[in-house]
Scaffold this active site. Structure first.
Site, PDB file in Angstrom:
ATOM      1  N   HIS A 417       0.811  -1.206   0.000  1.00 25.70           N
ATOM      2  CA  HIS A 417       0.000   0.000   0.000  1.00 25.70           C
ATOM      3  C   HIS A 417       0.851   1.265   0.000  1.00 25.70           C
ATOM      4  O   HIS A 417       0.541   2.252  -0.677  1.00 25.70           O
ATOM      5  CB  HIS A 417      -0.944   0.015   1.209  1.00 25.70           C
ATOM      6  CG  HIS A 417      -1.838   1.211   1.217  1.00 25.70           C
ATOM      7  ND1 HIS A 417      -1.482   2.371   1.848  1.00 25.70           N
ATOM      8  CD2 HIS A 417      -3.032   1.436   0.633  1.00 25.70           C
ATOM      9  CE1 HIS A 417      -2.436   3.270   1.671  1.00 25.70           C
ATOM     10  NE2 HIS A 417      -3.383   2.719   0.930  1.00 25.70           N
ATOM     11  N   ARG A 507      26.791  -4.452 -21.155  1.00 25.97           N
ATOM     12  CA  ARG A 507      27.897  -5.234 -20.617  1.00 25.97           C
ATOM     13  C   ARG A 507      27.388  -6.345 -19.707  1.00 25.97           C
ATOM     14  O   ARG A 507      26.604  -6.075 -18.801  1.00 25.97           O
ATOM     15  CB  ARG A 507      28.845  -4.340 -19.822  1.00 25.97           C
ATOM     16  CG  ARG A 507      29.449  -3.184 -20.597  1.00 25.97           C
ATOM     17  CD  ARG A 507      30.302  -2.322 -19.666  1.00 25.97           C
ATOM     18  NE  ARG A 507      30.943  -1.213 -20.346  1.00 25.97           N
ATOM     19  CZ  ARG A 507      30.408  -0.005 -20.475  1.00 25.97           C
ATOM     20  NH1 ARG A 507      29.205   0.234 -19.967  1.00 25.97           N
ATOM     21  NH2 ARG A 507      31.063   0.955 -21.102  1.00 25.97           N
ATOM     22  N   ARG A 579      27.520  -7.472 -25.009  1.00 28.66           N
ATOM     23  CA  ARG A 579      28.912  -7.903 -25.039  1.00 28.66           C
ATOM     24  C   ARG A 579      29.144  -8.992 -24.002  1.00 28.66           C
ATOM     25  O   ARG A 579      28.784  -8.828 -22.836  1.00 28.66           O
ATOM     26  CB  ARG A 579      29.836  -6.706 -24.758  1.00 28.66           C
ATOM     27  CG  ARG A 579      31.305  -7.005 -24.962  1.00 28.66           C
ATOM     28  CD  ARG A 579      32.156  -5.788 -24.634  1.00 28.66           C
ATOM     29  NE  ARG A 579      32.215  -5.554 -23.201  1.00 28.66           N
ATOM     30  CZ  ARG A 579      32.811  -4.494 -22.652  1.00 28.66           C
ATOM     31  NH1 ARG A 579      33.350  -3.569 -23.416  1.00 28.66           N
ATOM     32  NH2 ARG A 579      32.846  -4.361 -21.346  1.00 28.66           N
ATOM     33  N   GLU A 681      39.070  -2.683 -30.696  1.00 27.56           N
ATOM     34  CA  GLU A 681      39.668  -1.937 -29.591  1.00 27.56           C
ATOM     35  C   GLU A 681      41.158  -2.231 -29.409  1.00 27.56           C
ATOM     36  O   GLU A 681      41.808  -1.631 -28.551  1.00 27.56           O
ATOM     37  CB  GLU A 681      38.929  -2.253 -28.289  1.00 27.56           C
ATOM     38  CG  GLU A 681      38.864  -3.724 -27.953  1.00 27.56           C
ATOM     39  CD  GLU A 681      37.951  -4.015 -26.766  1.00 27.56           C
ATOM     40  OE1 GLU A 681      37.646  -3.091 -25.991  1.00 27.56           O
ATOM     41  OE2 GLU A 681      37.541  -5.181 -26.612  1.00 27.56           O
ATOM     42  N   GLY A 702      35.722   0.315 -29.659  1.00 26.22           N
ATOM     43  CA  GLY A 702      35.905   0.612 -28.241  1.00 26.22           C
ATOM     44  C   GLY A 702      37.018   1.630 -28.092  1.00 26.22           C
ATOM     45  O   GLY A 702      38.204   1.268 -28.003  1.00 26.22           O
ATOM     46  N   SER A 703      36.652   2.892 -28.104  1.00 19.89           N
ATOM     47  CA  SER A 703      37.667   3.949 -28.165  1.00 19.89           C
ATOM     48  C   SER A 703      38.499   4.031 -26.888  1.00 19.89           C
ATOM     49  O   SER A 703      39.626   4.530 -26.928  1.00 19.89           O
ATOM     50  CB  SER A 703      37.008   5.303 -28.453  1.00 19.89           C
ATOM     51  OG  SER A 703      36.023   5.604 -27.488  1.00 19.89           O
ATOM     52  N   ASN A 704      37.984   3.526 -25.773  1.00 21.59           N
ATOM     53  CA  ASN A 704      38.759   3.600 -24.528  1.00 21.59           C
ATOM     54  C   ASN A 704      40.017   2.732 -24.617  1.00 21.59           C
ATOM     55  O   ASN A 704      41.141   3.206 -24.432  1.00 21.59           O
ATOM     56  CB  ASN A 704      37.907   3.152 -23.340  1.00 21.59           C
ATOM     57  CG  ASN A 704      36.709   4.045 -23.125  1.00 21.59           C
ATOM     58  OD1 ASN A 704      36.660   5.163 -23.611  1.00 21.59           O
ATOM     59  ND2 ASN A 704      35.729   3.549 -22.383  1.00 21.59           N
ATOM     60  N   CYS A 752      31.135   2.488 -29.269  1.00 24.03           N
ATOM     61  CA  CYS A 752      30.496   2.398 -27.964  1.00 24.03           C
ATOM     62  C   CYS A 752      31.397   2.907 -26.849  1.00 24.03           C
ATOM     63  O   CYS A 752      31.081   2.753 -25.668  1.00 24.03           O
ATOM     64  CB  CYS A 752      30.053   0.964 -27.668  1.00 24.03           C
ATOM     65  SG  CYS A 752      31.399  -0.240 -27.675  1.00 24.03           S
TER      66      CYS A 752
END
Length: 791
Positions: A417, A507, A579, A681, A702-704, A752
């Site tokens: 409730h 992920r 992924r 990546e 994956g640019s990191n 991403c």
């Protein structure tokens, strides 16, 4: 005058005579029984009978006098008026014609139940269960009432509940005049859920408004325990589209504590009581998957008949094992919210220590002084803007609950409730914290945030927050498709309301760490019995967490599949790219049982991770479990918008090996439309882009990691953080090569990594290069969209 009406002869056309609840029961018996919706039989007194009772006992004039000019914000005056009216009604006597008709109807009901009859007496007001307000719990429901004399004795008691303090205040808050309202009392055969299970369900997600979902709460015993918030229930989410396709449709199972259950009482003073639930039963689900699917099917049938989202109570008999619908009313919050083209997103801008957490209700943030109240007798201490903290709330709290900036309770689930009323009033609430009244102190400044998914947090102090308004109807057209990075399934349904083209990165690590928390190799070891590397305490903990799911590895596959399926369902039919796990060895070691199976690496960032794990003998069985989860989501649940992504593929040999293992697990590229992409990546991926794309359906950049490995720096190191920039010419050259390769092959290329979320100029460069999509952090989606639209 018709004083009694059989529910089987009633319908929604009898709303004025039977009120919302009982008219709805009649509607379902009359029109939905043939469609598989089962409702217990019974009869109801009418509004005419109620008015006759008031008139013949002279109570009608007393009610008028007591309510005339009443200020419901004056608690003392409200309590005095309510008590006076209720006392006058309970002192009344039933008119002889009404008593005779109730006796006759009860006798017929009794003759149909020769094994013994107990009934529920359900109040149903003529202004109740309307599309604009739920009126949940405002009047009385009596359970396990036995014998006609007891029914007659308690009938005035149910009549009187039309004028509880909470009901008077609730009607005033919703501008519903009390004068002229009548009450019907339904007398319905009790479902023996006291020795079975029962609960509440909604045909819409109560937090996000996602419509393709059935949310089911379940406990052992009588369902009133859920409504009262006395028990933390099991919770199930069912995806309507999979259900309609006759597929497995359960998106999630959440095991509640269920420490007690409400059962029949033996004494004359009380008809129900609470008793403890054995620990072995607490650790298993109160209903089966078959039950969940059947409840969902009945719920969808009811929703389709009424043409709107519904709030439904149900019970499962412990005698015949059948499921019954006990009542159905319109859902009154999310189904009305609509989309006016503007999304309001609450966001913390400050930080503070977390004091406790629980189930989030709503998506807002509130702050104020914590007011710890032991009972409704202390309601007068709550000042406007305070945070109400109590064991649990019930309808008696209604007169003051609207003053609160937020609510925190020890007990209760998302359909109790307190949760229902908090949603109606637009107040953030956290239920089921277990220790709110002891972890906080009276007068403590706190912030209650429900803006971060299913888990709500209470923070120390008055933390700054902001409310962002996003206009989704005025976004200009742009070239690339903008997708979202989604880590938590808990946020999927809320995030799906943003403008999007699907999910570019989901992920598995977040699902594994939060929903599973156990190393897959430890689960395999427990299942096989080869637990030499695990302590007895770890083995015992694994059994405790997994036994309800039918085994250790079944737990892993089911929990993983549920997390994946929740995201895929929320964003369907748009693509969702999931992924596979990319934990490093030090991260895997943090999971329960992990230290026994993980190597000690000097530099795990470039060590045993991604594809190299999948093709290794040591991890192959663990990866097979991930594959089983993905296959279940696509084939068994029918969520074919799911695409798969392989991280950190260093060599062509690894690419070939992973594709082979996927096929061996039933995840063959092209079968049933399956697409498999890889993370681009590692510099070798861009340099040999053409060769890698022979084995995959596209790239997701994956640019990191690509920046880290191209520039030879540790992105986690503060010492070299200033040199980390995705816009470095060397990184841009590799990204450009990857995009060009994708175009030559006619295959998908997206990104991403964090770069386009952080740097609008980088996003514009990517668009100019012809990238197909960008997957962004949700909080930067709109700003990046607008940046890309700039000339």
């Amino acid at each position: 005058m018709q004083r009694v009406l059989w529910l089987g002869d009633a319908s929604l056309a009898d709303l004025g005579a039977l009120g919302g609840k009982n008219a709805s029961l009649g509607e379902m018996i009359s029109h939905l029984s043939s469609l598989g919706v089962t409702v217990p039989m019974g009869f109801a007194t009418t509004s005419d009978a109620f008015r006759e009772f008031l008139l013949e006992n002279g109570v009608d004039k007393h009610v008028d006098r007591a309510l005339q000019g009443l200020d419901t914000n004056n608690l003392a005056a409200l309590q005095t008026a309510g008590a006076s009216i209720r006392a006058a009604i309970i002192a009344g006597t039933l008119p002889p014609p009404l008593e005779a008709e109730v006796r006759e109807a009860y006798g017929q009901l009794e003759s149909c139940n020769p094994a013994g009859l107990s009934v529920a007496m359900r109040s149903s007001a003529t202004a109740e269960d309307l599309p604009e307000a739920s009126f949940a719990g405002q009047q009385e429901t009596l359970l396990n009432v036995e014998g006609i004399e007891e029914v007659l004795r308690r009938l005035p008691e149910v009549f009187a509940s039309l004028f509880t303090d909470r009901a008077i205040a609730y009607r005033a808050h919703h501008n519903v005049p009390t004068l002229g309202i009548a009450l019907s009392v339904g007398v319905q055969v009790m479902v023996r859920s006291d020795i079975g299970a029962s609960g509440v369900l909604f045909t819409i997600d109560t937090e996000s408004g996602f419509k393709d979902l059935v949310l089911i709460n379940s406990v052992y015993g009588l369902g009133e325990a859920i409504v009262q918030g006395a028990v933390n229930p099991d919770e199930f989410r069912v995806y309507k589209s999979s259900l309609a396709a006759d597929k497995y449709a359960i998106l999630s199972h959440e095991l509640g504590t269920k420490e007690q259950r409400m059962v029949y009482a033996d004494g004359a003073q009380a008809t129900t009581r609470f008793e403890p639930v054995p620990v072995v039963d607490q650790r298993r689900f109160s209903i089966t998957d078959d039950d969940v699917h059947e409840l969902a099917r009945m719920a969808v049938t009811i929703e389709n008949h009424y043409g709107r989202a519904m709030d439904i109570e149900w019970g499962k008999s412990g005698i015949d094992g059948r499921l019954y619908i006990l009542q159905a009313r319109p859902e009154t919050v999310e189904s009305r919210a609509g989309t006016a083209g503007v999304l309001r997103q609450y966001r913390l801008t400050g930080t503070a220590p977390e004091l406790l957490s629980g189930r989030a209700v709503g998506r807002k943030i509130g702050s104020g002084i914590a007011r710890i109240l032991a009972s409704t007798a202390e309601m007068g201490r709550l000042q406007p803007g305070d945070v109400l903290v109590t064991d649990m709330t019930d309808p008696d709290w209604e007169p003051v609950i609207k003053k609160a900036s937020a609510i925190v309770t020890n007990r209760g689930g998302r359909t109790c409730h307190a949760a229902i009323i908090a949603r109606e009033l637009g107040i953030p609430a956290i239920v089921g914290t277990a220790s709110g009244t002891t972890a906080l102190y009276d007068g403590q400044p706190v912030t209650v945030t429900c803006a971060e998914g299913e888990t709500g947090r209470v923070l120390d102090g008055l933390v700054d927050f902001t409310v962002d308004e996003v206009s989704i109807n005025e976004l200009p057209p742009i070239g690339p498709r903008l997708m979202l990075n989604v880590g938590s399934p808990d946020q999927a349904f809320s995030l799906a309301s943003l403008p999007h083209h699907g999910v570019g990165l989901a992920r598995l690590e977040f699902i594994i760490s939060t929903r599973i928390g156990i190393h897959p190799a430890a689960l395999i070891a427990v299942e096989s019995g080869d637990t030499a590397g695990l302590t007895d305490e770890v083995v015992a903990e694994i059994h405790q967490r997994t036994d309800a799911y039918g085994g250790a590895t079944a737990f892993y596959v089911k929990r993983l599949a549920e997390g994946i399926a929740t995201i895929a369902a929320a964003f369907a039919p748009e693509p969702v790219i999931v992924r596979f796990s990319d934990f490093k060895s030090n991260e895997y070691a943090n999971l329960l049982g992990g230290p026994a199976f993980e190597p000690d690496e000097e530099n795990p960032m470039i060590g045993y991770r991604g594809a190299s794990r999948y093709v290794s003998d040591a991890f192959r069985e663990c990866f097979d479990l991930e594959c089983q989860a993905a296959l279940f989501v696509r084939d068994t649940m029918g969520l074919t918008n799911l695409k798969l992504m392989i991280p950190f593929v260093r060599t062509i040999a690894e690419a070939e090996g992973v594709i082979r293992i996927l096929a061996e697990n039933g995840l063959e590229r092209g079968r049933n439309g399956l697409e498999v992409v890889m993370m681009c990546e590692v510099p070798s991926n861009a340099i040999l882009a053409d060769e890698f794309l022979e084995h995959f359906d596209g790239f997701s950049i994956g640019s990191n990691d690509l920046t880290q490995l191209t520039l030879g720096l540790d992105r986690d190191s503060a010492l070299v953080a200033e040199a980390f920039d995705e816009r470095n010419p060397a990184v841009l050259k590799l990204i450009s090569q990857a995009i060009a390769a994708g175009k030559r092959a006619g295959k998908y290329v997206g990104i991403c990594g964090q770069g386009p979320s952080d740097y609008p100029d980088f996003a514009r460069w990517l668009a100019a290069e012809g990238i197909d999509s960008m997957s962004l952090s949700p909080d930067t989606l709109v700003s990046t969209w607008l940046a890309l639209a700039e000339p």
